[in-house]
Scaffold this motif. Structure first.
Motif, mmCIF file in Angstrom:
data_model
loop_
_atom_site.group_PDB
_atom_site.id
_atom_site.type_symbol
_atom_site.label_atom_id
_atom_site.label_comp_id
_atom_site.label_asym_id
_atom_site.label_seq_id
_atom_site.Cartn_x
_atom_site.Cartn_y
_atom_site.Cartn_z
ATOM 1 N N LEU A 115 75.705 -13.524 -11.302
ATOM 2 C CA LEU A 115 75.659 -12.328 -10.475
ATOM 3 C C LEU A 115 74.369 -12.259 -9.673
ATOM 4 O O LEU A 115 73.310 -12.610 -10.167
ATOM 5 C CB LEU A 115 75.740 -11.080 -11.356
ATOM 6 N N ILE A 116 74.491 -11.795 -8.440
ATOM 7 C CA ILE A 116 73.315 -11.466 -7.633
ATOM 8 C C ILE A 116 73.273 -9.947 -7.538
ATOM 9 O O ILE A 116 73.991 -9.326 -6.744
ATOM 10 C CB ILE A 116 73.374 -12.082 -6.223
ATOM 11 N N ALA A 117 72.477 -9.315 -8.375
ATOM 12 C CA ALA A 117 72.372 -7.861 -8.368
ATOM 13 C C ALA A 117 71.588 -7.406 -7.141
ATOM 14 O O ALA A 117 70.652 -8.083 -6.716
ATOM 15 C CB ALA A 117 71.685 -7.383 -9.643
ATOM 16 N N GLU A 118 71.989 -6.272 -6.577
ATOM 17 C CA GLU A 118 71.329 -5.729 -5.386
ATOM 18 C C GLU A 118 71.102 -6.855 -4.376
ATOM 19 O O GLU A 118 69.978 -7.130 -3.959
ATOM 20 C CB GLU A 118 70.022 -5.041 -5.776
ATOM 21 N N ARG A 119 72.187 -7.481 -3.994
ATOM 22 C CA ARG A 119 72.180 -8.743 -3.259
ATOM 23 C C ARG A 119 71.291 -8.734 -2.016
ATOM 24 O O ARG A 119 70.467 -9.632 -1.837
ATOM 25 C CB ARG A 119 73.618 -9.102 -2.869
ATOM 26 N N ALA A 120 71.448 -7.726 -1.152
ATOM 27 C CA ALA A 120 70.687 -7.700 0.100
ATOM 28 C C ALA A 120 69.182 -7.656 -0.173
ATOM 29 O O ALA A 120 68.407 -8.393 0.444
ATOM 30 C CB ALA A 120 71.115 -6.510 0.954
ATOM 31 N N GLU A 121 68.770 -6.792 -1.117
ATOM 32 C CA GLU A 121 67.344 -6.679 -1.433
ATOM 33 C C GLU A 121 66.827 -7.952 -2.097
ATOM 34 O O GLU A 121 65.707 -8.406 -1.809
ATOM 35 C CB GLU A 121 67.100 -5.487 -2.356
ATOM 36 N N THR A 122 67.633 -8.538 -2.969
ATOM 37 C CA THR A 122 67.227 -9.752 -3.668
ATOM 38 C C THR A 122 66.980 -10.891 -2.679
ATOM 39 O O THR A 122 65.947 -11.580 -2.733
ATOM 40 C CB THR A 122 68.300 -10.170 -4.689
ATOM 41 N N ILE A 123 67.921 -11.098 -1.772
ATOM 42 C CA ILE A 123 67.786 -12.184 -0.797
ATOM 43 C C ILE A 123 66.630 -11.902 0.165
ATOM 44 O O ILE A 123 65.860 -12.803 0.512
ATOM 45 C CB ILE A 123 69.105 -12.389 -0.039
ATOM 46 N N ALA A 124 66.482 -10.645 0.581
ATOM 47 C CA ALA A 124 65.389 -10.297 1.493
ATOM 48 C C ALA A 124 64.025 -10.552 0.845
ATOM 49 O O ALA A 124 63.103 -11.065 1.491
ATOM 50 C CB ALA A 124 65.513 -8.830 1.912
ATOM 51 N N LYS A 125 63.897 -10.212 -0.430
ATOM 52 C CA LYS A 125 62.632 -10.457 -1.139
ATOM 53 C C LYS A 125 62.343 -11.950 -1.246
ATOM 54 O O LYS A 125 61.207 -12.384 -1.078
ATOM 55 C CB LYS A 125 62.685 -9.842 -2.541
ATOM 56 N N ALA A 126 63.390 -12.717 -1.541
ATOM 57 C CA ALA A 126 63.204 -14.167 -1.649
ATOM 58 C C ALA A 126 62.777 -14.751 -0.307
ATOM 59 O O ALA A 126 61.852 -15.580 -0.236
ATOM 60 C CB ALA A 126 64.494 -14.819 -2.133
ATOM 61 N N ASN A 127 63.419 -14.327 0.758
ATOM 62 C CA ASN A 127 63.054 -14.817 2.095
ATOM 63 C C ASN A 127 61.620 -14.458 2.456
ATOM 64 O O ASN A 127 60.865 -15.285 2.983
ATOM 65 C CB ASN A 127 64.008 -14.233 3.142
ATOM 66 N N ASN B 122 67.188 -17.918 3.420
ATOM 67 C CA ASN B 122 66.757 -18.711 4.569
ATOM 68 C C ASN B 122 65.922 -19.926 4.183
ATOM 69 O O ASN B 122 65.568 -20.735 5.047
ATOM 70 C CB ASN B 122 65.925 -17.846 5.527
ATOM 71 N N VAL B 123 65.596 -20.059 2.905
ATOM 72 C CA VAL B 123 64.653 -21.087 2.474
ATOM 73 C C VAL B 123 65.396 -22.244 1.798
ATOM 74 O O VAL B 123 66.186 -22.028 0.879
ATOM 75 C CB VAL B 123 63.609 -20.508 1.498
#
Length: 292
Positions: free
Chosen positions: A262-274, A150-151
């Motif tokens: 690769l984006i490992a554990e994609r949902a968690e990775t993106i959520a943490k970044a957001n 989102n950023v």
């Protein structure tokens, strides 16, 4: 494979190192109905991978590995997960199948990482197996182009992205590493044999010591594949831990190569970044990075 459903595709063997990716790939294959076998590398594969493995083999058990592949009628091989250390010469003296191939194996242990991986692929291909990559079996794990969370990067961030990207290209040409960090228009860290996590920890230490000066969050981690790298193995990857370390280093964001990382554990990775207001983007190294 064009015109072939996952259920009809040849059985694939996952030669699994460390990290969460082997299990993610297995989940993806299972969801599509693709038949597979997991071979966990002893001393590398984590407990979750070991629990799902059909076999656990060490570096010195090449003969047993090929017998396993033949017995299970695996036609394709995917090398997935990290390998924390190269095998030493004592660890490859395991069985007759290993000894028979010893000259080829020793040659594969010489040279840089990219050379090593290319030769490992050749070892399998010489035995008649087709070595495939993530893009062939789980392309959804690769970064897409553009903003992944989102950023949005700010105008000032793009200069650091471009600078760090140039640095990774030079690193790749020398077969040294895949990542670099730029802050405030200056490259402050290059990835070497220690890996990305240790490089980011070094950045956090430098910031604490005042060697990296920036107001608020600033700077970017860029990870790309090496020029002319065989994209079937050792793709650059980021995951939840990368986000944690980037936050600790005070970075504003992370940029990875679109369709080549690769984006490992994609949902968690993106959520943490957001949650941390950290940008995460996929970039094409061949396009103009100037934002429109």
């Amino acid at each position: 494979m064009s015109g072939v459903t996952p259920a009809e595709a040849p059985r694939i063997a996952l030669i699994a190192g460390n990290g969460a990716l082997p299990c993610q790939i297995a989940d993806g294959l299972a969801a599509t109905g693709r038949d597979f076998r997991i071979v966990a590398i002893k001393g590398e594969a984590d407990q979750a991978t070991q629990a799902r493995a059909h076999a656990q083999l060490g570096w010195g058990e090449i003969g047993r590995l090929y017998r396993f592949l033949k017995r299970n009628e695996c036609q394709e091989v995917l090398l997935i997960g990290g390998v924390s250390k190269r095998p030493d010469f004592t660890s490859i003296l395991g069985d007759f199948g290993t000894l028979k191939r010893l000259p080829t194996i020793i040659r594969a242990l010489a040279g840089g990482d990219d050379s090593l991986l290319t030769k490992v692929i050749r070892l399998f291909e010489d035995e008649g197996y087709r070595v495939v990559g993530i893009k062939d079996v789980a392309p959804q794990l690769l970064a897409s182009s553009g903003v992944l969370g989102n950023v949005q990067p700010k105008q000032a961030d793009w200069r650091d992205v471009e600078l760090a990207l140039r640095a990774t290209q030079k690193l790749g040409e020398l077969d040294i590493g895949q990542a670099a960090v730029a802050v405030g228009g200056r490259v402050v860290a290059l990835e070497g044999a220690e890996g990305t996590d240790a490089m980011l920890q070094r950045c956090a230490d430098l910031k604490q010591l005042g060697r990296i000066r920036a107001k608020g969050r600033a700077g970017v981690l860029v990870k790309t594949a090496k020029p002319n790298q065989d994209l079937r193995v050792d793709l650059p990857a980021v995951g939840p831990r990368t986000i944690d370390l980037a936050i600790a280093a005070g970075l504003a964001g992370i940029a990875v190569e679109a369709h080549g990382a690769l984006i490992a554990e994609r949902a968690e990775t993106i959520a943490k970044a957001n949650a941390a207001s950290l940008f995460l983007i996929g970039i094409d190294r061949n396009t103009d990075l100037t934002p429109v």
